[in-house]
Scaffold this active site. Sequence first.
Site, short mmCIF file in Angstrom:
data_model
loop_
_atom_site.label_atom_id
_atom_site.label_comp_id
_atom_site.label_asym_id
_atom_site.label_seq_id
_atom_site.Cartn_x
_atom_site.Cartn_y
_atom_site.Cartn_z
N CYS A 111 25.07 -15.02 20.04
CA CYS A 111 26.22 -14.16 19.81
C CYS A 111 25.90 -12.66 19.73
CB CYS A 111 26.97 -14.62 18.57
SG CYS A 111 28.69 -14.05 18.47
N GLU A 171 27.94 -21.59 19.50
CA GLU A 171 27.57 -21.21 18.13
C GLU A 171 28.46 -21.96 17.14
OE1 GLU A 171 26.92 -17.11 15.50
OE2 GLU A 171 28.38 -17.10 17.14
N LYS A 212 18.86 -16.74 14.42
CA LYS A 212 19.51 -15.49 14.85
C LYS A 212 18.90 -14.27 14.15
CE LYS A 212 24.18 -13.53 15.20
NZ LYS A 212 25.59 -13.74 14.77
#
Length: 267
Positions: free
Chosen positions: A154, A40, A111
């Site tokens: 994440c 990331e 995301k």
Amino acid sequence: MWAAVIQMQSIGDLNYNCERAHRLVEAAAGRGAKLIALPEYFSCLGPPESIRAHAQLLDGPLVQGFQQQARDKGVFLLLGSIPERSAESEKIYNTAVLLQPSGEILACYRKIHLFDIDIPGRVRFRESDHILPGKEIIATALPGEEFTVGLTICYDLRFPELFRALVSRGAEIILTPAAFSQVTGRDHWEVLLRARAIENQTYILAPAQYPHPAQSLRTYGRSLIVDPWGVVLAQAADREDIIYADLDRRHLQRLRVELPCLASRCL
């Protein structure tokens, strides 16, 4: 499929980070890796304003440079995430870009789950103040290969329903690039990754950020490759590192037959 997961120590310097990333991808390809994953915000890690300042469109020079490298090396390359400029807002997307060996973009995932936390007197961080949430669940077959991959980033790791949705779309490998916090990483990182692998009977590739000495953001690192039984096949050291593992689809298929959890679902 021989796969490589790259652990980086990114800072707020785009040129420095990209030079390091290119060198690490070169090294992984030189070891024969067919699927290579960067973490990331590999291109820029720092305060929100620094990340936003380095945002680019998907057809910008950042992605183009790695498209050329994917083409030159003939590899699938995950740009774990980049700050993607939005045409509709001053906010940006946190976007994972999967490149195929032709250099073309195979899939993009923005995301979905944004990390917002407010503990009075201790810590306040709201990713949603500067990041737009994605809306699409992304799984895609790798052209010329047997595997289908799913994309996450994440904080998504804490939402098992996303991983199950990816498996429902055929995912056999799930890529989870991260810049996981040290505070939570010590207790949760490996546990969550192994749990997601076990309950979904998938390979998990988790390239992470380990803090650079000049970096104020304290990330956890310990990048992992986990097999569908929950076995840790490789773990990165506490430094910039590359880890490797062989992803065996027959092993995955055999486990799904012998322990038919996915076939036994009632919801």
